[in-house]
Design an enzyme around this catalytic site. Sequence first.
Site, PDB file in Angstrom:
ATOM      1  N   CYS A  50       0.822  -1.205   0.000  1.00  6.67           N
ATOM      2  CA  CYS A  50       0.000   0.000   0.000  1.00  6.67           C
ATOM      3  C   CYS A  50       0.856   1.255   0.000  1.00  6.67           C
ATOM      4  O   CYS A  50       0.539   2.253  -0.659  1.00  6.67           O
ATOM      5  CB  CYS A  50      -0.929  -0.008   1.205  1.00  6.67           C
TER       6      CYS A  50
ATOM      7  N   HIS B  25      -1.781   1.153   7.034  1.00  2.00           N
ATOM      8  CA  HIS B  25      -2.157   1.195   5.627  1.00  2.00           C
ATOM      9  C   HIS B  25      -1.797   2.576   5.093  1.00  2.00           C
ATOM     10  O   HIS B  25      -1.557   3.513   5.861  1.00  2.00           O
ATOM     11  CB  HIS B  25      -3.653   0.915   5.480  1.00  2.00           C
TER      12      HIS B  25
ATOM     13  N   ASN C 112      -7.570   4.821  -2.410  1.00  2.00           N
ATOM     14  CA  ASN C 112      -7.057   3.575  -1.858  1.00  2.00           C
ATOM     15  C   ASN C 112      -6.507   2.703  -2.993  1.00  2.00           C
ATOM     16  O   ASN C 112      -6.588   3.064  -4.171  1.00  2.00           O
ATOM     17  CB  ASN C 112      -8.173   2.840  -1.095  1.00  2.00           C
TER      18      ASN C 112
END
Length: 386
Positions: A176, A320, A345
Site C-alpha cells: 500500500c 495502511h 485507496n
Amino acid sequence: MQVFVIFLVVLPISGVVSINITEPEFFEINIDRDHPEKLYKAFEDFKKKYNRKYKDESENQQRFNNFVKSYNNVDKLNAKSKAAGYDTQFGINKFSDLSTAEFHGRLSNVVPSNNTGLPMLNFDKKKPDFRAADMNKTRHKRRSTRYPDYFDLRNEKINGRYIVGPIKDQGQCACCWGFAVTALVETVYAAHSGKFKSLSDQEVCDCGTEGTPGCKGGSLTLGVQYVKKYGLSGDEDYPYDQNRANQGRRCRLRETDRIVPARAFNFAVINPRRAEEQIIQVLTEWKVPVAVYFKVGDQFKEYKEGVIIEDDCRRATQWHAGAIVGYDTVEDSRGRSHDYWIIKNSWGGDWAESGYVRVVRGRDWCSIEDQPMTGDIKDHKDNYYY
C-alpha cells in the site's frame, strides 16, 4: 427474533488466498433461527459476485465461518453508526471470507519512522533556512479561510486528461505504501508535464525498501526518497505482480526507461502541527495529492460508504497507506457537521466508494495527520526547509 450462538474454530486452510493461518480464531455467530436461509443465501450471493471457488467442502465451511463473522460485525457497526447519527455504512465486500490473519497480510507491519531531518513544508517564509522537522509540538487547527470549502482533485484535468489516475489493486501484497507514493508522483508528473502517465507501483515496491520484501510493508519516507534519487518508470515497462515483491532484492530499475527522471522529484513532510491547513493548501494551490500512512481498525475492513468518524485504532498495530485527493464537509442526521478527507485507496475499484474512502479530518483520525508527505517537480523549492 430468536438468536442463538455457535462457537466455531477456524483451522488452517488454503484456496482463494495464499496466506496460511497458524492460529485458530474463536468467535460468536448469531443466526436468526426463524430465517437462517438468509445467511446462507448471502454467502452464495457473495461467492457468485466475487467468483469464489473453494477447493473442497472443508474450505467452503471455513470460508463460511469467516463470512458470518464479517456479516455479524457489519450489523454491529451499522447499528452503532445509526445510533450515533452518522452516515457511515458498512457492508459485505471482497474481504468478507478472509480470516483476520489473512486480511492483516494485506496491511503493513512497518511502524512509521521519525521524520526528523527530512525537508518540511513551510508556507510562511519566502527564503527558507534549514530546520529539522519537529514532531512534538501542539497541533493547530486550520486558521485560514481563503481556501474553498470543497475541493476534489479527481475533477482536475490537464490537456483534457484527468490528473488523478484510475484506482489500482495491490492484491494480496502489503505494498500500500508503494501505491500511495506512486499515486502522488503520477499526479505531480501530470501537473508538471501536462500529460498523465501510469507509473510503476512494482518498481517502488521492489526497489524502495532497504532490501526487505516490499510485500511485507514499507515506508512512505523510503518510497519518496527512492523516487527522488532514481526517478520512476512506467507501468508498461515495469508491470505490477502481486507475488513478485514477497522476496527482497528483486529491483530491476536499470532495465527500464525513466518516465520521471532521477533527481527531478522533490518531496516534503507536512507539518503535523498544521496538517489540515497545509494539506488543503497543497491540494488547492499545487493541485497534487498528499500521501498518508494510518492505522487500521475493525471499521476499515467492513467500510462501504459515508464518512468514517470514529477512531477505533488506539490498539491497532497494522498500518495502511493512501493518497488524500480532496476534502469536504458532511452533515449527519443530528445536524452536526463533519469535515472529511477523500482518500484514494489501492484495493480496486470494487471496494467501498469506487475505490475511495472518506475519513474525518482535522482530528488525526488513526494517526493519519501525523506524517503526511507531498511533492513536486516544479518551482516550489522555497516552500521547503533543506
